[in-house]
Design an enzyme around this catalytic site. Sequence first.
Site, short mmCIF file in Angstrom:
data_model
loop_
_atom_site.label_atom_id
_atom_site.label_comp_id
_atom_site.label_asym_id
_atom_site.label_seq_id
_atom_site.Cartn_x
_atom_site.Cartn_y
_atom_site.Cartn_z
N GLY A 255 0.76 -1.23 0.00
CA GLY A 255 0.00 0.00 0.00
C GLY A 255 0.79 1.28 0.00
N GLU A 293 3.89 -6.92 1.58
CA GLU A 293 3.26 -7.24 0.29
C GLU A 293 3.17 -5.99 -0.59
OE1 GLU A 293 0.13 -10.48 2.25
OE2 GLU A 293 -0.59 -8.50 1.65
N GLY A 295 3.39 -3.69 -3.92
CA GLY A 295 3.22 -3.86 -5.36
C GLY A 295 3.59 -2.60 -6.10
N ARG A 296 2.68 -1.64 -6.09
CA ARG A 296 2.84 -0.40 -6.86
C ARG A 296 4.17 0.30 -6.58
NH1 ARG A 296 -1.60 1.52 -5.69
NH2 ARG A 296 -2.68 1.16 -7.64
N ARG A 332 -7.86 2.74 -15.43
CA ARG A 332 -8.35 3.57 -14.33
C ARG A 332 -8.32 5.05 -14.72
NH1 ARG A 332 -5.37 0.05 -9.55
NH2 ARG A 332 -7.15 -1.30 -9.13
N CYS A 368 -13.06 3.21 -29.00
CA CYS A 368 -14.28 3.85 -29.50
C CYS A 368 -15.24 4.17 -28.37
CB CYS A 368 -14.93 2.97 -30.55
SG CYS A 368 -13.86 2.76 -31.97
#
Length: 451
Positions: A255, A293, A295-296, A332, A368
Amino acid sequence: MAANTDVGEDAAARRDLAVRAAVEQGLVGGADSAEPLTCLLDTAGIRSSAAALTGAFAAALAPGTPVLHAFAVKAAPLVPVLRLLADAGLGCEVASPGELALARAAGVPAGRTVLDSPAKTAAELREALALGIAVNADNPQELARLDALVAQAPTTAPIGLRINPQTGAGTIDALSTATATSKFGVALRDPGAREWLVRAYLDRPWLTRLHVHSGSQGVPLALIAEGVRELHALAEEINAAAGRRQVDTLDIGGGLPVNFASDEETPRFAAYVTALREAVPALFSGAYGLVTEFGRSLLAKHGLVLARVEYTKTSGSRPIALTHAGVQLATRTAYAPAAWPVRILPYDAKGAPKTGDPVAQDVAGPACFAGDLLATGRELPLLAPGDLIGVPDTGAYFFTAHYGYNSLPRPAVHGFTVDPGGQVRFSLARPAQSVEAIVAEAGGALGDALL
Ligand SMILES: *Cc1c(COP(=O)(O)O)cnc(C)c1O
């Protein structure tokens, strides 16, 4: 140690060299015959983030404390990335059969793998226990399943429970997992929950871990640290009730947020460790083994999308650049642009940084629907057909989380290194998805199925 900005400046210099080399070596280009889109990963940058993570915790932990830094595979589910991180001393956090298969394909041992999904099937649990993979159960019903499995076949797999500390949301609701009503974990502040948790551990000598992950991008460090403080307090309470150190390992999740506004890497892992030391000094005493843990924060800054500007136009007098980078790799950003802004770096057709007076323009993708925009009214040198745009900070949850809208193919991913002489070497880490593969995955061999 280099100052914060030096890290970013080095990375920016490597990036510009890589863009130029990617054009020269034909990975992507402005010419009509060239590839319109590719993605790059800065291997040295990934290694430096992995070293920053392991170094920050090692410097704070009592010597000899067991620690596993498990990379959250969903952030960059590519086998070569997992292997690179394993080589740098990291394990894997997985949350689906696919992610577990990727970790195994990368050669990550069971003992360095953690399984965390909120909806694990009985078959997944059985496999994890048989392999000896650490499992964090999400809820009482999953725990009851584990009761039956552990009774059937003893396991060496460490087993824990995830708690929701209910400490509150960050700035992005969709990524806040510690709200009062979050779908994750056992809600710690609900009536009777604490007593139930202590009893659950006393009844199960094989429950030896506790897990928390308070959320991702947008959750402030202080709030993450507060969740970890709750986790530690609960472990102490359980161990006091048990009269032994039954809980021996705390999994504190990931996080750490990422700065999408500039090349500066902030907050750093060292700052996070400082926040944790202030909030939960006992966490570093050596009384508990640790699992993280992230990630980002390990990958985001090291990924770059490079896309050709195919056409430019104006609409309602607004200049618009139509590029090949859109919702398929910045999902996102397209659907929640206020929460997920990205920088746009302009390059000319040869891959040199493009200069010029800033002009407000929209940077659009190829899909599109009207929301397929990476930037709206962004001040940039006026883009022209054949120019390239770079989209930095996209190494996690962007091009590795492909969205198959309009049957747009997954682009190729190339790792790169820059030698001291400035020579850039690329190595393919994921091939581009072919049109044939798109047809095959779309039931191409089953054409008559619905007749
Ligand atoms: C997504 C996730 C992580 C990683 O979060 P980052 O923000 O990428 O560090 C870690 N643990 C769990 C349980 C997750 O769901």
